[in-house]
Design an enzyme around this catalytic site. Structure first.
Site, PDB file in Angstrom:
ATOM      1  NE  ARG A 100      51.910  89.332  -5.362  1.00  0.00           N
ATOM      2  CZ  ARG A 100      51.627  89.066  -4.104  1.00  0.00           C
ATOM      3  NH1 ARG A 100      52.214  88.073  -3.457  1.00  0.00           N
ATOM      4  NH2 ARG A 100      50.758  89.802  -3.445  1.00  0.00           N
ATOM      5  CB  THR A 376      55.484  85.430   3.564  1.00  0.00           C
ATOM      6  OG1 THR A 376      54.184  85.809   3.162  1.00  0.00           O
ATOM      7  CG2 THR A 376      56.516  85.914   2.587  1.00  0.00           C
ATOM      8  CB  THR A 394      54.082  84.573   0.101  1.00  0.00           C
ATOM      9  OG1 THR A 394      53.049  84.510   1.074  1.00  0.00           O
ATOM     10  CG2 THR A 394      53.521  85.247  -1.134  1.00  0.00           C
ATOM     11  CG  ASP A 418      48.227  89.885  -1.025  1.00  0.00           C
ATOM     12  OD1 ASP A 418      47.664  90.010   0.076  1.00  0.00           O
ATOM     13  OD2 ASP A 418      49.373  89.428  -1.138  1.00  0.00           O
ATOM     14  CB  SER A 447      53.632  91.614  -3.178  1.00  0.00           C
ATOM     15  OG  SER A 447      54.371  91.028  -2.129  1.00  0.00           O
ATOM     16  N   GLY A 468      55.249  88.418   6.858  1.00  0.00           N
ATOM     17  CA  GLY A 468      54.440  89.252   7.759  1.00  0.00           C
ATOM     18  C   GLY A 468      53.456  90.185   7.080  1.00  0.00           C
TER      19      GLY A 468
HETATM   20  O1  DON Z   1      52.592  89.409  -0.856  1.00  0.00           O
HETATM   21  C1  DON Z   1      52.205  89.822   0.223  1.00  0.00           C
HETATM   22  O2  DON Z   1      52.409  90.937   0.621  1.00  0.00           O
HETATM   23  C2  DON Z   1      51.455  88.873   1.172  1.00  0.00           C
HETATM   24  N1  DON Z   1      50.791  87.850   0.424  1.00  0.00           N
HETATM   25  C3  DON Z   1      52.406  88.317   2.165  1.00  0.00           C
HETATM   26  C4  DON Z   1      51.697  87.471   3.205  1.00  0.00           C
HETATM   27  C5  DON Z   1      52.530  87.220   4.386  1.00  0.00           C
HETATM   28  O3  DON Z   1      53.627  87.704   4.502  1.00  0.00           O
HETATM   29  C6  DON Z   1      51.949  86.383   5.471  1.00  0.00           C
HETATM   30  N2  DON Z   1      53.015  85.950   6.347  1.00  0.00           N
HETATM   31  N3  DON Z   1      53.292  85.989   7.405  1.00  0.00           N
END
Ligand code: DON
Length: 567
Positions: A100, A376, A394, A418, A447, A468
């Site tokens: 991450r 992602t 992502t 985030d 995340s 997502g």
């Molecule tokens: O780590 C996470 O939870 C977010 N940055 C994920 C972002 C994401 O899945 C966008 N995609 N569709």
């Protein structure tokens, strides 16, 4: 490039092109005896299979697929972002890798606030201050050092080839290219991203080459971790950041390390569930919800019925309130009650105050106490020996922050978005302000990515994950339920109707056209608010069929170029 590499690349390209245009369609179930890769791009899936055919294991194949996706699926495949791996080894042991992104050394909890303490709209997602220190190359390199079999260079070379020699522009990417042509000119790298030397948008079928990215990947191929975090790439990242208002320095890059962590383990009716621990919230929330489902006993509740949607939504509401209250980077929050949240006793307590006839309320000032007493990408890989990899990584938004040095050819994430942007402020719209996920230098942002492996008798039974944002946790949760409880084949399980509730905003999002009007009406009568969305999840899954003694894979139809490739 030497002759051997060149000719094998030409063969690969011709084969690749043939496969590209005869590719198995999305969501079409695919079988494989010896191995399987299911990713958001068919060329990248094929790269992973080729590595296995050369004797590589599932980790080798995953590394090669991850680098290939950075070339062929640039909206989310990346070297400028971060992610997680869950690995089940052939001997049944499970481990995880956390790569991450981290907050830069110059970040601070109030960096996105104005002088009155209000969040400056979009500031945590736009511009270079939104970029977290990338982790992808460090994570892939560490996973290779610990569990790889083939030489590192062999795993990076296919992506160097794809970037330098190019590949035919697929229709899905072409659609994106048309939209990007409209982008603001300040997104310098993006305006020219999909254009040829004449400045024209690359047409479907025309070869798309990315020489700068190819050069960066060559440095990573030759120097491993240090090819990204030291030397010319690090120099250019620092000067690009300095020139454009970013915070990341060479010191941030030099200090970045990926971490191998113990997986979270849960269980459901005799299956073992392994998923990602914090700094992802995915594993905690998934296991909490699976525990609730086990206790609620779905055997008498029909899939997609009003009772089913209500129960699932109420489980989500509770798990997301707990996520908001408690979770963040474990290195900065040593007291997080993870063991308690994933225990069966905790689920029992959460279940006891669930009313099966009406919706409960979400209260931003009380978190879970109320219930006391674009982008992602995910891919799944298995090999012939029974090693399995579930990898989600992502850039946060689709094409991340939309900026990057054209000398390096890759795009940075906007993962700082985030973190909880405004200390102490949790709103009914879903902004969270709790302590564990506030910005601190070198902290990893929370995340929702939920790479997951379900095991049966020490062997992989289901490998699953999705993009997502916060919906990831719920789409993975429902797919796991569809396979384990409702016995759906993997392609059916990932395409079946999904809902999303995240505590706040207090609403059930449902996939338009997939929930019956009668069910919607019945749910509204119970006090639920409903909101239609076009789609939830882009799931990539593999199951093991014990009768066929084969892997079964499918990619969700919402993926533009996704494919399961087996052999
Ligand atoms: O780590 C996470 O939870 C977010 N940055 C994920 C972002 C994401 O899945 C966008 N995609 N569709």
């Amino acid at each position: 490039m030497n002759m051997l590499l060149r000719s094998s690349f030409l063969a690969f390209l011709i084969l690749g092109i043939l496969q590209y245009f005869n590719a198995p369609a999305n969501a079409q179930v695919t079988y494989g005896k010896n191995g399987m890769v299911v990713s958001d791009n068919v060329l990248a899936s094929q790269v992973g299979i080729d590595i296995m055919k050369k004797g590589g294991n599932a980790i080798d194949a995953s590394i090669a697929t991850a680098f290939a996706l950075a070339v062929t699926h640039p909206e989310a495949g990346n070297i400028g972002g971060g992610g997680f791996i869950v690995l089940m080894k052939a001997n049944g042991e499970v481990t995880t890798f956390d790569f991450r992104e981290k907050a830069p050394l110059n970040a601070s909890p109030d960096m996105f606030l104005d002088t009155e303490g209000n969040l400056v709209e979009n500031s945590n997602h736009q511009g270079l201050k939104a970029v977290g220190v990338p982790g992808t190359v460090a994570g892939l390199y560490l996973a290779h050092q610990r569990y790889g079999k083939l030489p590192w260079k062999d795993l990076v070379q296919p992506s160097v080839n794809l970037a330098i020699e190019g590949f035919p522009m697929p229709w899905g990417l072409y659609q994106v290219a048309l939209n990007l042509a409209e982008w603001d000119e300040s997104f310098d790298i993006m305006t020219n991203y999909f254009r040829n030397e004449n400045g024209d948008i690359i047409q479907p079928g025309e070869i798309w080459r990315q020489p700068a990215l190819g050069n960066t990947l060559s440095l990573i191929r030759d120097h491993g971790h240090d090819g990204f975090y030291k030397g010319p790439v690090a120099d250019e990242i620092e000067s690009y950041m300095k020139a454009n208002g970013g915070l990341i320095t060479k010191k941030d890059l030099e200090k970045y390390t990926a971490v191998e962590r113990q997986p979270l383990k849960g269980s459901y009716k005799g299956f073992d569930i392994y998923s990602m621990p914090p700094p992802s919230s995915g594993g905690v929330a998934l296991i909490e919800m699976m525990n609730l489902m086990e206790l609620a006993d779905l055997s008498s509740i029909e899939f997609n019925s009003t009772a089913y949607v209500h129960l699932v939504a109420e489980a989500m509401r509770r798990a997301f309130a707990d996520r908001a209250e408690h979770l963040g980077d474990p290195d900065f929050n040593p007291e997080m009650p993870v063991d308690r949240l994933i225990s069966k006793e905790f689920a029992q307590m959460r279940l006891e105050n669930m009313d099966m006839t009406k919706a409960s309320a979400s209260d931003s000032s009380r978190f879970g106490q109320l219930y006391d007493g674009s982008s992602t990408t995910h891919f799944s890989v298995v090999d012939k020996d029974g090693n399995a990899v579930s990898l989600t990584y992502t850039l946060e938004h689709s094409y991340g922050v939309g900026m990057g040095s054209s000398k390096l050819g890759f795009i940075f994430n906007n993962e700082m978005g985030d973190f909880n942007p405004q200390p102490g402020i949790t709103t009914s719209k879903g902004q969270i302000g709790s302590d564990p996920n506030q910005i601190v230098p070198e902290k990893r942002m929370l995340s929702s990515m939920t790479p997951t492996i379900v095991g049966k008798d020490g062997k992989p039974y289901l490998v699953i994950g999705s993009p997502g944002g916060r919906t990831i946790i719920n789409t993975v949760f429902q797919t796991v339920l569809n396979v384990l409880e409702y016995n759906m084949r993997i392609d059916k399980a990932i395409e079946a109707m999904k809902i999303h509730h995240q505590w706040l905003p207090d609403e059930i999002r449902y996939e338009r056209h997939l929930m019956s009007p009668d069910t919607r009406q019945a749910l509204e009568k119970m006090g639920h608010k409903l909101r239609p969305v076009n789609n939830l999840g882009v799931l990539m899954g593999i199951t093991y069929d014990p009768i066929l003694k084969a892997y079964v894979g499918a990619s969700e139809s919402s993926s533009k170029e996704g494919a399961a490739v087996g052999y």
